[in-house]
Scaffold this active site. Sequence first.
Site, PDB file in Angstrom:
ATOM      1  N   TRP A  42       0.834  -1.218   0.000  1.00 37.10           N
ATOM      2  CA  TRP A  42       0.000   0.000   0.000  1.00 37.10           C
ATOM      3  C   TRP A  42       0.857   1.250   0.000  1.00 37.10           C
ATOM      4  O   TRP A  42       1.834   1.335   0.740  1.00 37.10           O
ATOM      5  CB  TRP A  42      -0.870  -0.015   1.258  1.00 37.10           C
ATOM      6  CG  TRP A  42      -1.479   1.290   1.609  1.00 37.10           C
ATOM      7  CD1 TRP A  42      -0.891   2.333   2.272  1.00 37.10           C
ATOM      8  CD2 TRP A  42      -2.814   1.718   1.303  1.00 37.10           C
ATOM      9  NE1 TRP A  42      -1.775   3.374   2.403  1.00 37.10           N
ATOM     10  CE2 TRP A  42      -2.961   3.024   1.819  1.00 37.10           C
ATOM     11  CE3 TRP A  42      -3.910   1.126   0.649  1.00 37.10           C
ATOM     12  CZ2 TRP A  42      -4.150   3.748   1.709  1.00 37.10           C
ATOM     13  CZ3 TRP A  42      -5.095   1.851   0.545  1.00 37.10           C
ATOM     14  CH2 TRP A  42      -5.194   3.146   1.075  1.00 37.10           C
ATOM     15  N   ASP A  59       0.181   9.162   0.831  1.00 42.36           N
ATOM     16  CA  ASP A  59       0.786  10.486   0.573  1.00 42.36           C
ATOM     17  C   ASP A  59       2.238  10.501   0.102  1.00 42.36           C
ATOM     18  O   ASP A  59       3.094   9.818   0.668  1.00 42.36           O
ATOM     19  CB  ASP A  59       0.802  11.320   1.863  1.00 42.36           C
ATOM     20  CG  ASP A  59      -0.473  11.274   2.633  1.00 42.36           C
ATOM     21  OD1 ASP A  59      -1.453  10.695   2.166  1.00 42.36           O
ATOM     22  OD2 ASP A  59      -0.477  11.826   3.745  1.00 42.36           O
ATOM     23  N   GLU A  99      -5.127  18.370   6.470  1.00 41.74           N
ATOM     24  CA  GLU A  99      -3.937  17.527   6.473  1.00 41.74           C
ATOM     25  C   GLU A  99      -2.926  18.056   5.457  1.00 41.74           C
ATOM     26  O   GLU A  99      -3.253  18.816   4.555  1.00 41.74           O
ATOM     27  CB  GLU A  99      -4.315  16.081   6.133  1.00 41.74           C
ATOM     28  CG  GLU A  99      -5.301  15.470   7.130  1.00 41.74           C
ATOM     29  CD  GLU A  99      -5.603  13.995   6.858  1.00 41.74           C
ATOM     30  OE1 GLU A  99      -5.538  13.204   7.807  1.00 41.74           O
ATOM     31  OE2 GLU A  99      -5.909  13.646   5.705  1.00 41.74           O
TER      32      GLU A  99
HETATM   33  C1  FRU Z   1      -3.243  12.041   4.741  1.00 45.19           C
HETATM   34  C2  FRU Z   1      -2.884  11.341   6.025  1.00 45.19           C
HETATM   35  C3  FRU Z   1      -1.960  12.212   6.848  1.00 45.19           C
HETATM   36  C4  FRU Z   1      -1.225  11.207   7.674  1.00 45.19           C
HETATM   37  C5  FRU Z   1      -1.093  10.038   6.734  1.00 45.19           C
HETATM   38  C6  FRU Z   1      -1.113   8.699   7.392  1.00 45.19           C
HETATM   39  O1  FRU Z   1      -3.614  11.198   3.715  1.00 45.19           O
HETATM   40  O2  FRU Z   1      -4.059  11.022   6.758  1.00 45.19           O
HETATM   41  O3  FRU Z   1      -2.581  13.220   7.587  1.00 45.19           O
HETATM   42  O4  FRU Z   1       0.015  11.674   8.103  1.00 45.19           O
HETATM   43  O5  FRU Z   1      -2.159  10.145   5.813  1.00 45.19           O
HETATM   44  O6  FRU Z   1      -0.807   7.695   6.472  1.00 45.19           O
END
Ligand code: FRU
Length: 483
Positions: free
Chosen positions: A37, A40, A218
């Site tokens: 998987w 980000d 985020e």
């Molecule tokens: C965004 C998020 C971030 C976090 C990460 C965890 O897609 O939720 O805020 O750091 O993914 O995988």
Amino acid sequence: MLHKIEIEKANEFIEQKAKDVNKRYRNKYHLMAPIGWMNDPNGFVYFQGEYHLFYQYYPYDSIWGPMHWGHAKSKDLVNWEHLPVALAPSEEYDKDGCFSGSAIVKDDQLYLIYTGHVEEGDYRREVQCLAMSEDGIHFEKYHQNPVIAEAHIHNIADIAEFRDPKVFQRGETYYTIVAAQTADQRGQMLLFESANLVDWKFKSVVAEGEKHQGIMWECPDLFHLDGKDVLIFSPIQMAKQDNSYWNTSSTVAFIGEMDWETGKLAIENYHEIDYGLDFYAPQTCEGPNGERMMVAWMQMWNRNMPTNDLGHLWAGSMTLPRELHVEDNRLIQTPVKGIYRQFNEQPQDSSKNYFANVVKEQQYVHAVVEINEEQEFTFAYAKNGDEALKISYQAATEMLTVSRETIGYPIKGIEETHLVERKMRVSPVDGQLDLELFRDTSSLEVFANGQTMSFTFFEKVKGTDIAVESTTPLTIKLLTFSQ
Ligand code: FRU
């Protein structure tokens, strides 16, 4: 020590198992993890003559799990070389995940700043941590992590929702912008400053959301471009507005001017960054010639992922890197220049409306359409019988619609209505609509007048044709390119 062991374990797993991945829907000119998987993009940086891009990574399954940082590098942002996993959860402060973050070069060393995530029942703690590397491949976590924690946000924000640090330098000072949440569940961006990347102090609340702008923001990024200051971020549950913010999680650009004395952004305009169904958590980096490049995760939270459902052992892809500019207080995106060199023109008669056997799994399509006022047209791409991706335009409303309703495995999310399409307003320029489509096996990115729409789709049968339908006769120049 434990960090090294966890990294080795991940790398060995990848080496042994990556060959078992089912390649049917794998993209070829987009960055993807070798197995498992990805979400980000993280740590996007230009270091020692190459771009480095890290990403949220769980190698062991095609669903989200305790986050590692995957890693790849590239000279041209098109051809990528995979590198060993850079970070793995291993310490008390990051034991449930090394969440998103960024990178910066200091004294020819590469520094990563990321969120250490801990979650036990109702208890959640998110703190900002450092890791460094001399060779840009092997990273050591700073022995006094975390570097930003409870003491820095006392009476300011809640440690349970405090993540995704983006670091940058202005003059002699380092800054980090971190996403947080107000007590009444609105998004908030906090700015910290430091002289050495280790000792940080709180500076300001850069921006704070209104109720309709989401319950949490985020992945912030703050940069200066074309005379403006731009804050990009990814709000969760931003309220739908006309044709914007239809996904459960959106992406937004706030454009305005930063006051560096107060540390506040005066917002002059804002808009959604990409109008597709699959675009989230973009991060930018400055290239060697000052160019501002952006990459996002080409997927969406809270939806089924066909490659996981089908047991293909992978899920997730990055978007094509895009170069950014600001024009008229809007973000303008163009595909990374090097991508055009990847394609050769396919000769064909472009005067007709049906193109049989022209579709390729790696393809660039450039369509220049003469628009008249009443016109409505549909461009059925990857058509096979009734299956096709539909790209249509209505001149009266200037609305471009991309629909995956009639192609591939259904992708369902938690949105109120099942989303199968998105719309984007595009005004013709000099009576023409200039559309650029980039298709990789399971993705389509549309560029039109500097705006974009990104989609994934997973065909049940391979589509071979392109069919153009129009209310009035259409003048179209269609060029297809394949690898
Ligand atoms: C965004 C998020 C971030 C976090 C990460 C965890 O897609 O939720 O805020 O750091 O993914 O995988």
